[in-house]
Design an enzyme around this catalytic site. Structure first.
Site, PDB file in Angstrom:
ATOM      1  N   HIS A 174     -28.770 -13.606 -50.640  1.00 60.25           N
ATOM      2  CA  HIS A 174     -28.449 -12.892 -51.878  1.00 60.25           C
ATOM      3  C   HIS A 174     -29.546 -11.881 -52.245  1.00 60.25           C
ATOM      4  O   HIS A 174     -29.327 -10.682 -52.294  1.00 60.25           O
ATOM      5  CB  HIS A 174     -28.330 -13.867 -53.053  1.00 60.25           C
ATOM      6  CG  HIS A 174     -27.420 -15.018 -52.841  1.00 60.25           C
ATOM      7  ND1 HIS A 174     -26.058 -14.888 -52.820  1.00 60.25           N
ATOM      8  CD2 HIS A 174     -27.667 -16.350 -52.671  1.00 60.25           C
ATOM      9  CE1 HIS A 174     -25.499 -16.073 -52.659  1.00 60.25           C
ATOM     10  NE2 HIS A 174     -26.451 -16.976 -52.565  1.00 60.25           N
TER      11      HIS A 174
HETATM   12  C1  BDR Z   1     -28.644 -16.368 -56.947  1.00 57.36           C
HETATM   13  O1  BDR Z   1     -28.921 -17.632 -57.556  1.00 57.36           O
HETATM   14  C2  BDR Z   1     -30.085 -18.179 -57.026  1.00 57.36           C
HETATM   15  O2  BDR Z   1     -29.914 -19.507 -56.704  1.00 57.36           O
HETATM   16  C3  BDR Z   1     -30.463 -17.334 -55.849  1.00 57.36           C
HETATM   17  O3  BDR Z   1     -31.873 -17.250 -55.746  1.00 57.36           O
HETATM   18  C4  BDR Z   1     -29.854 -15.993 -56.141  1.00 57.36           C
HETATM   19  O4  BDR Z   1     -30.713 -15.198 -56.922  1.00 57.36           O
HETATM   20  C5  BDR Z   1     -27.371 -16.487 -56.146  1.00 57.36           C
HETATM   21  O5  BDR Z   1     -26.326 -16.892 -56.973  1.00 57.36           O
END
Ligand code: BDR
Ligand code: CA
Length: 312
Positions: free
Chosen positions: A241
């Site tokens: 992500h």
């Molecule tokens: C986002 O949520 C967090 O757990 C990850 O680091 C990312 O920023 C993904 O949904």
């Protein structure tokens, strides 16, 4: 080439850590002014500690780390140890940081940097938007010296923390609403994009075989996280992500998207934290919302840059 002045606001978190490494490995592109941390994947005492573990791993002790807000604006904290492990960075044996935490609050640092900026600053946000929202409340004039905000958050399709919401926005929807309505140049990278960059055994092996401790650590972290994300969300590997934010700043042509009107749901119990984007153009656009990423080119960029970090 002019180095882009950049502040990264984050909640490391495995994918935050990979994003930080990508930025720390790109000193010719970024003038990284500092890393600000927020409560998110794990509590604030761990996110600030983890950010310092990563700057230590990358041997970039020149980058200051600040701790920000310990909880969302209105709601109780939500964390994600089930994905990132109890430490937030399970899966690799990382060094103890020698670099101290900066004494100033992250929100004060954000405001001071924006007020003093000769060149407008880019903000990369990788966690709940609490720090930026509080900074905008305290000093609304900083919108004038923020060049752009690139945010990992939201989902136009399926969410990951509820069927309707993505973690960063769900964790602090009120902060997200403040940021979205602030009149900033905002680019949103939702789950619909980040789920296109999933680790495979070959991609992990390429990182592991880089021949530096960064590559080993990255592969270890991503193996752990990929297994947990896979179990939770039925994915074949780890979605990267947060590194999408840094990759977008480095090579925007790897991504495509459209300007749309974006709103955040803050009232509905079923849809809390939903990012409501209007692809029909009925309301004027207030964000660029990304839709696709070139995954092979993304992994090539990541692997090349991490390979350029120190050899040991
Ligand atoms: C986002 O949520 C967090 O757990 C990850 O680091 C990312 O920023 C993904 O949904
Ligand atoms: Ca994050």
């Amino acid at each position: 080439m002019v180095r882009r002045p950049l502040i990264i606001d984050c909640d490391p978190g495995v994918d935050d850590a990979i994003a930080l490494l990508l930025a720390l490995a790109s000193p010719e592109d970024f003038n990284l002014l500092g890393i600000t941390t927020v409560a998110g994947n794990v509590p604030l005492n761990l996110t600030q500690y983890n950010a310092r573990r990563i700057t230590h791993l990358a041997q970039r002790l020149d980058i200051p780390v600040y701790a920000g807000c310990p909880r969302p604006v209105l709601r109780a904290p939500v964390t994600a140890e089930h994905v990132h492990g109890q430490t937030g960075l399970d899966g690799a044996d990382l060094p103890q940081p020698t670099q101290p935490l900066q004494p100033h609050h992250a929100v004060a640092f954000l405001i001071d940097q924006c007020k003093a900026a000769q060149t407008p600053i880019t903000l990369a946000t990788l966690g709940p938007l609490t720090n930026l929202a509080v900074a905008l409340i305290q000093a609304p004039e900083i919108v004038n010296t923020i060049d752009q905000v690139v945010t990992m958050g939201g989902a136009l399709g399926r969410g990951n923390v509820t069927p309707n919401a993505e973690f960063n926005i769900y964790a602090d929807p009120h902060a997200a609403q403040i940021v979205v309505e602030a009149g900033l140049k905002l680019t949103l990278i939702p789950l619909d994009v980040t789920h296109q960059v999933i680790t495979t055994p070959e991609r992990l092996a390429a990182l592991e075989n880089l021949g530096n401790s960064v590559g080993q650590a990255a592969a270890g972290l991503l193996r752990y996280y990929g297994q947990r994300e896979g179990e939770c969300y039925g994915l074949a590997g780890a979605p990267l992500h947060d590194p999408c934010v840094i990759a977008y700043l480095l090579q925007p042509d790897l991504f495509s998207g459209r300007p749309m009107h974006l709103a955040i749901e803050t009232d509905s119990p079923l849809c809390l934290g939903r990012t409501v984007a209007d692809p029909n153009g009925d309301k004027s656009a207030n964000a660029m919302i990304l839709e696709t990423v070139n995954a092979p080119a993304f992994y090539q960029l990541l692997t090349e840059r991490l390979g350029g970090l120190h050899r040991d």
